[in-house]
Design an enzyme around this catalytic site. Sequence first.
Site, mmCIF file in Angstrom:
data_model
loop_
_atom_site.group_PDB
_atom_site.id
_atom_site.type_symbol
_atom_site.label_atom_id
_atom_site.label_comp_id
_atom_site.label_asym_id
_atom_site.label_seq_id
_atom_site.Cartn_x
_atom_site.Cartn_y
_atom_site.Cartn_z
ATOM 1 N N HIS A 181 156.086 57.111 97.091
ATOM 2 C CA HIS A 181 155.657 58.356 96.448
ATOM 3 C C HIS A 181 155.586 59.543 97.413
ATOM 4 C CE1 HIS A 181 155.260 56.151 92.848
ATOM 5 N NE2 HIS A 181 154.034 55.692 93.020
ATOM 6 N N HIS A 201 152.209 59.914 87.251
ATOM 7 C CA HIS A 201 151.705 58.550 87.425
ATOM 8 C C HIS A 201 150.421 58.315 86.611
ATOM 9 C CE1 HIS A 201 150.968 54.723 89.323
ATOM 10 N NE2 HIS A 201 151.975 54.874 90.177
ATOM 11 N N GLU A 248 156.369 55.344 84.442
ATOM 12 C CA GLU A 248 156.815 56.429 85.307
ATOM 13 C C GLU A 248 158.305 56.681 85.095
ATOM 14 O OE1 GLU A 248 155.409 55.309 89.396
ATOM 15 O OE2 GLU A 248 154.545 53.683 88.193
#
Length: 397
Positions: free
Chosen positions: A148, A222, A360
């Site tokens: 991420h 998320h 996601e």
Amino acid sequence: MTSLSRRQALAAAAAGVGAMATPGVATAASPSRRPAPAISREAFGQIGGVTVYRYTLVASGGLTVRILTYGGIVQSVQVPDGRGRPVDIVLGFATLDDYVAHNSPEAGGGVYFGALVGRYANRIAKGTFTLDGATYQVPVNNNGNALHGGTAGFDKKVWTPTVEHGPDSVGLRLEYVSPDGEMGFPGTLTTRATYTLDNSGNLTLTFRATTDRPTVVNLTNHTYWNLAGESSGDVYGHLLHLDADRYTPVDGTQIPTGELLSVHGTPMDFTRPTAIGARVAQADPQLMTGQGYDLNWVVDQGRSAGLALAARAVDPRSGRTLTVWTTQPGVQFYSGNFLTGTLVGTGGTAYRQSYGFALETQNFPDAPNHAAFPSPVLRPGEVYQHTTVYGLSTMRP
């Protein structure tokens, strides 16, 4: 928010056909006859002397979404129950201090509740990739890989807000300029993420980004969902449909092998609505690696050049349905495997394993290192643009 009969909703789930066939189309009274959605803001705390705001978006029927300028976090999505009482259906924290302290691997949490993540969502193997002959290094923060966006991704930034109004919607545009070299990524990336709530029960998220040097980009949200309510327990009884015949298997560090495997005959088959908990404990190597579901599915785009159905989840207890459409090629389904009961949510409940799930929408994990995957490369003069629609509906008792 669209209201369906229980028979309609359960039949739709069983058939794998949505309660709403197309995002943005209401099946109840005409949205033009309802009051326009409203938006307000309040201070939510400070980081380094910068004020973080919480924006509250309210649509007809009482659907309420709260978004923070810190990390672009969806802090809550409140949906009225059958008696009109609001129920929060996403996992989150009550205070800014909790988000700063617990919402990333470096802080001991690693949950990313509700956050915008980038520059590169999901994993990059060993944090390295090569672009136009140059090799770049992103800080590693997950089993020797970058997750991420590295140790200080977009989830930790305070975004600049702008309010947008439409005749049947209200929006919050968030902007962040990531300087050249931030987290090791090349190029100055100017990013815009816009949340729009409308009277049809849709929360739409649109990303737009441009760069002054070639770079790689993969942006997503998320949010963890629990359609029965964020304090209600695990989501194993939710029925999930993923409109995907293939997935990207991973190695022991959760990096894709490069294959696209069929889901049929495996625990990864959600082509028909299946309870999240039905097969999560099977002794499948992919499930064992992630301690549950934590994989990328290849969205079946069909003939669509725009939004395509990616996923649908139904909670039979409450009758709530979440339908996800996207222009992205993949969707990471994560069943909340690493929630351990150490984090206390907005309602005062300790979040345990699988108290929420994430969908996601994204490019594929580690795509910078797999030429056969959809390209994540963005060059000067090009525009990165993707849209995801989260449709919320409730069946009548």
